[in-house]
Design an enzyme around this catalytic site. Structure first.
Site, PDB file in Angstrom:
ATOM      1  N   TYR A  53      31.269 -57.244-102.512  1.00 27.82           N
ATOM      2  CA  TYR A  53      31.168 -55.811-102.749  1.00 27.82           C
ATOM      3  C   TYR A  53      32.275 -55.098-101.972  1.00 27.82           C
ATOM      4  O   TYR A  53      32.097 -54.656-100.834  1.00 27.82           O
ATOM      5  CB  TYR A  53      29.794 -55.283-102.350  1.00 27.82           C
ATOM      6  CG  TYR A  53      28.672 -55.702-103.265  1.00 27.82           C
ATOM      7  CD1 TYR A  53      28.925 -56.328-104.485  1.00 27.82           C
ATOM      8  CD2 TYR A  53      27.345 -55.489-102.913  1.00 27.82           C
ATOM      9  CE1 TYR A  53      27.897 -56.715-105.319  1.00 27.82           C
ATOM     10  CE2 TYR A  53      26.299 -55.869-103.750  1.00 27.82           C
ATOM     11  CZ  TYR A  53      26.592 -56.489-104.951  1.00 27.82           C
ATOM     12  OH  TYR A  53      25.552 -56.875-105.775  1.00 27.82           O
ATOM     13  N   SER A 208      20.878 -53.120-111.213  1.00 25.46           N
ATOM     14  CA  SER A 208      21.160 -52.026-112.154  1.00 25.46           C
ATOM     15  C   SER A 208      19.870 -51.567-112.833  1.00 25.46           C
ATOM     16  O   SER A 208      19.797 -51.453-114.053  1.00 25.46           O
ATOM     17  CB  SER A 208      22.182 -52.468-113.211  1.00 25.46           C
ATOM     18  OG  SER A 208      22.701 -51.374-113.918  1.00 25.46           O
ATOM     19  N   LEU A 210      18.474 -48.787-113.176  1.00 25.25           N
ATOM     20  CA  LEU A 210      18.492 -47.483-113.843  1.00 25.25           C
ATOM     21  C   LEU A 210      19.392 -47.488-115.070  1.00 25.25           C
ATOM     22  O   LEU A 210      19.719 -46.420-115.612  1.00 25.25           O
ATOM     23  CB  LEU A 210      18.934 -46.393-112.860  1.00 25.25           C
ATOM     24  CG  LEU A 210      18.029 -46.226-111.635  1.00 25.25           C
ATOM     25  CD1 LEU A 210      18.575 -45.170-110.696  1.00 25.25           C
ATOM     26  CD2 LEU A 210      16.604 -45.884-112.051  1.00 25.25           C
ATOM     27  N   GLY A 211      19.771 -48.665-115.543  1.00 31.00           N
ATOM     28  CA  GLY A 211      20.590 -48.762-116.736  1.00 31.00           C
ATOM     29  C   GLY A 211      19.907 -48.126-117.936  1.00 31.00           C
ATOM     30  O   GLY A 211      18.734 -48.378-118.200  1.00 31.00           O
TER      31      GLY A 211
END
Length: 303
Positions: A53, A208, A210-211
């Site tokens: 990251y 992810s 909240l995709g």
């Protein structure tokens, strides 16, 4: 805040996905640290990171170092925080992602992550993604060696199939405590992996999560997409955000689910943490379960 279990560890039912704090368009360090502190203030006790990251070449471990600094300058008690990192991917600095899950690389990566995090042992080390050039059993075997050496306390796997989960479980036994796959209102094709994780007693960490949930409101200039209309409608009815509704919905999928939504602002993770306070009705769930989505179990994505 409500809590759930990862192995023998109790953590907040919603974690913090720290990736946005270090990749492209990342915030400045003051805001990044404020975001982590806001998560801790909200009761979040799980922080998800990875050595890959980062944004630019030569920044391996940027996110891990950031988390270590944030924890070191936090005024409260951090002894109950579980930092879950990952190894097995890289970023050459051109925006692309590479995969490298040889045993030698995974062991070196874990040792480097441990040093950056400044801990006695990594609480949860996750194999970031299967390497198509390396037999799966060899990659997972490296986690077994790291467990036996005490470098890591527990192991996880990410972006995997049900077959890979079963094989890893056979190799790692109780040392395997989590699976992290993409799962969200828009991407639900990892439901078989979620079911198997629940069956085996493994935590399932949707990345992810909240995709498919747009930032627009129902009466905004463009409006939400068809995939998230139900989430926006129920949020409006409940006087909350569609992101909270999405996370609350994910928490109903299984007691094994612990979403790790990303955040780059304090307000975002504060909003996400409040999802654990929501109770969705059967009518709400019926609408959300049937909301349109681009992926189904019959059209599985490659991992």
């Amino acid at each position: 805040m409500r809590y759930r279990s990862i192995g023998n560890t109790t953590v907040s039912a919603v974690g913090l996905g720290a990736m946005p704090l270090s990749i492209e368009q990342r915030p400045d360090e003051d805001r990044a640290i404020a975001t982590i502190h806001a998560a801790l203030d909200a009761g979040v006790t799980l922080i998800d990171t990875a050595d890959s990251y980062h944004w630019h070449a030569g920044e391996t471990g940027h996110n891990e170092l950031l988390i270590a600094r944030a924890l070191a300058c936090y005024d409260g008690d951090t002894s109950g925080i579980l930092v879950a990192t990952k190894g097995g991917r890289g970023r050459p600095g051109d925006g692309s992602w590479t995969v490298a899950a040889t045993p030698a690389h995974l062991k070196h990566a874990a040792e480097a992550s441990l040093k950056r995090l400044g801990m006695e042992a990594i609480g949860l080390d996750q194999l970031h993604k299967p390497d198509p050039t390396v037999p799966w059993a060899e990659s997972v075997g490296a986690l077994r060696e790291l467990l036996d050496a005490g470098t890591i306390r527990a192991a996880g796997i990410s972006n995997v199939t049900t077959g890979q989960i079963r094989e890893a479980h056979a190799i790692l036994g109780d040392g395997l405590i989590s699976v992290q796959n993409q799962y969200s209102p828009a991407v639900r094709d990892s439901h078989p992996e979620l079911q198997l994780s629940t069956e085996l007693g493994l935590a399932f960490l949707p990345w992810s999560p909240l995709g498919g949930i747009s930032r627009s409101s129902l009466d905004g200039p463009s409006g939400p997409t068809s995939a998230d209309t139900a989430f926006h409608r129920i949020a409006t009815e409940r006087g909350t955000s569609p992101q909270q509704i999405a996370l609350a919905w994910l928490l109903t999928r299984s007691p094994a689910v612990i979403p790790v939504p990303g955040a780059s602002r304090p307000a975002s993770i504060q909003d996400s943490a409040k999802a654990t306070e929501l109770e969705l009705s059967e009518a709400d769930l019926a609408q959300l379960d049937s909301a349109p989505q681009p992926w189904t179990d019959a059209t599985r994505r490659p991992v």
